[in-house]
Design a protein around this motif. Structure first.
Motif, PDB file in Angstrom:
ATOM      1  N   LYS A  27       0.845  -1.190   0.000  1.00 63.64           N
ATOM      2  CA  LYS A  27       0.000   0.000   0.000  1.00 63.64           C
ATOM      3  C   LYS A  27       0.883   1.244   0.000  1.00 63.64           C
ATOM      4  CE  LYS A  27      -3.946   2.110   2.157  1.00 63.64           C
ATOM      5  NZ  LYS A  27      -5.062   1.962   3.052  1.00 63.64           N
ATOM      6  N   GLY A  28       0.567   2.171  -0.893  1.00 67.96           N
ATOM      7  CA  GLY A  28       1.334   3.408  -0.985  1.00 67.96           C
ATOM      8  C   GLY A  28       2.522   3.350  -1.919  1.00 67.96           C
ATOM      9  N   SER A  29       2.818   2.193  -2.518  1.00 67.23           N
ATOM     10  CA  SER A  29       3.977   2.085  -3.393  1.00 67.23           C
ATOM     11  C   SER A  29       3.632   2.285  -4.864  1.00 67.23           C
ATOM     12  CB  SER A  29       4.655   0.721  -3.221  1.00 67.23           C
ATOM     13  OG  SER A  29       3.817  -0.310  -3.723  1.00 67.23           O
ATOM     14  N   THR A  30       2.347   2.437  -5.181  1.00 66.27           N
ATOM     15  CA  THR A  30       1.926   2.679  -6.556  1.00 66.27           C
ATOM     16  C   THR A  30       1.035   3.910  -6.587  1.00 66.27           C
ATOM     17  OG1 THR A  30      -0.101   1.354  -6.406  1.00 66.27           O
ATOM     18  CG2 THR A  30       1.920   0.183  -7.011  1.00 66.27           C
ATOM     19  N   MET A  31       0.591   4.271  -7.778  1.00 64.24           N
ATOM     20  CA  MET A  31      -0.294   5.442  -7.905  1.00 64.24           C
ATOM     21  C   MET A  31      -1.707   5.136  -7.423  1.00 64.24           C
ATOM     22  SD  MET A  31      -0.935   5.620 -11.958  1.00 64.24           S
ATOM     23  CE  MET A  31      -1.952   4.437 -12.809  1.00 64.24           C
ATOM     24  N   TYR A  32      -1.986   3.885  -7.107  1.00 67.84           N
ATOM     25  CA  TYR A  32      -3.323   3.480  -6.686  1.00 67.84           C
ATOM     26  C   TYR A  32      -3.478   3.634  -5.180  1.00 67.84           C
ATOM     27  CZ  TYR A  32      -3.397   1.301 -11.279  1.00 67.84           C
ATOM     28  OH  TYR A  32      -3.335   1.072 -12.609  1.00 67.84           O
ATOM     29  N   ASP A  33      -4.718   3.837  -4.743  1.00 70.65           N
ATOM     30  CA  ASP A  33      -5.024   3.979  -3.326  1.00 70.65           C
ATOM     31  C   ASP A  33      -5.434   2.607  -2.785  1.00 70.65           C
ATOM     32  OD1 ASP A  33      -5.533   5.102  -0.850  1.00 70.65           O
ATOM     33  OD2 ASP A  33      -7.580   5.653  -1.368  1.00 70.65           O
ATOM     34  N   GLY A  34      -4.479   1.771  -2.530  1.00 78.54           N
ATOM     35  CA  GLY A  34      -4.745   0.418  -2.048  1.00 78.54           C
ATOM     36  C   GLY A  34      -3.482  -0.417  -2.102  1.00 78.54           C
ATOM     37  N   GLY A  35      -3.634  -1.705  -1.853  1.00 74.39           N
ATOM     38  CA  GLY A  35      -2.502  -2.618  -1.832  1.00 74.39           C
ATOM     39  C   GLY A  35      -2.502  -3.384  -0.525  1.00 74.39           C
ATOM     40  N   TYR A  36      -1.387  -4.075  -0.248  1.00 69.66           N
ATOM     41  CA  TYR A  36      -1.345  -4.880   0.976  1.00 69.66           C
ATOM     42  C   TYR A  36      -0.563  -4.201   2.079  1.00 69.66           C
ATOM     43  CZ  TYR A  36       3.375  -6.540  -0.333  1.00 69.66           C
ATOM     44  OH  TYR A  36       4.706  -6.621  -0.656  1.00 69.66           O
ATOM     45  N   THR A  37      -0.941  -4.535   3.304  1.00 70.43           N
ATOM     46  CA  THR A  37      -0.190  -4.155   4.497  1.00 70.43           C
ATOM     47  C   THR A  37      -0.069  -5.397   5.359  1.00 70.43           C
ATOM     48  OG1 THR A  37      -2.203  -3.486   5.664  1.00 70.43           O
ATOM     49  CG2 THR A  37      -0.995  -1.758   4.531  1.00 70.43           C
ATOM     50  N   ASP A  38       0.991  -5.463   6.127  1.00 73.95           N
ATOM     51  CA  ASP A  38       1.140  -6.579   7.061  1.00 73.95           C
ATOM     52  C   ASP A  38       1.747  -6.072   8.357  1.00 73.95           C
ATOM     53  OD1 ASP A  38       4.212  -6.898   6.706  1.00 73.95           O
ATOM     54  OD2 ASP A  38       3.460  -7.201   4.672  1.00 73.95           O
ATOM     55  N   VAL A  39       1.295  -6.670   9.441  1.00 80.01           N
ATOM     56  CA  VAL A  39       1.768  -6.305  10.779  1.00 80.01           C
ATOM     57  C   VAL A  39       2.148  -7.590  11.494  1.00 80.01           C
ATOM     58  CG1 VAL A  39       1.126  -5.261  12.979  1.00 80.01           C
ATOM     59  CG2 VAL A  39       0.216  -4.321  10.855  1.00 80.01           C
ATOM     60  N   LYS A  40       3.371  -7.617  12.033  1.00 79.18           N
ATOM     61  CA  LYS A  40       3.804  -8.773  12.823  1.00 79.18           C
ATOM     62  C   LYS A  40       3.155  -8.666  14.195  1.00 79.18           C
ATOM     63  CE  LYS A  40       7.742 -11.546  13.967  1.00 79.18           C
ATOM     64  NZ  LYS A  40       8.740 -12.218  13.212  1.00 79.18           N
TER      65      LYS A  40
END
Length: 117
Positions: A27-40
């Motif tokens: 998330k945040g690495s492309t021009m799109y408003d979305g993607g993946y996030t992960d939390v340990k």
């Protein structure tokens, strides 16, 4: 004449990419408003989320969550409990003194991940 075709080709590619789903990316690495996030969340546990847009299918979003879980747990096996949901988003736009409000629901998914040997 050749430059006209090159321009049409580039314009077509830009148009097609603007009408596509959110790709598998952080998330945040492309021009799109979305993607993946992960939390340990523990020694061998994670929470993974993927937010899509109106062009993503729910099955695709679930697959992206599972793919990220596999990457986080490699070389071990990822056991996931995926919870698909629709994320609501409200947009506000002012045009000619008029306020327009739109609400959308986008396919998203969250998973609790446990890495096991």
């Amino acid at each position: 004449m050749m430059k006209k075709y090159q321009f049409l080709l580039i314009a077509s590619c830009v148009f097609i990419s603007a009408c596509s789903g959110i790709p598998y990316a952080p998330k945040g690495s492309t021009m799109y408003d979305g993607g993946y996030t992960d939390v340990k969340t523990g020694a061998n546990t994670y929470t993974v989320t993927f937010e899509g847009n109106g062009y993503n299918k729910q099955e695709q979003v679930v697959g992206f969550v599972k793919q990220r879980a596999d990457e986080l747990c490699h070389p071990f096996k990822a056991e996931t409990e995926v919870r698909p949901f629709l994320k609501e988003k409200t947009n506000y736009t002012a045009l000619n003194g008029q306020l327009y409000i739109t609400q959308h629901k986008f396919p998203s998914a969250e998973a609790s991940v446990v890495c096991v040997e």
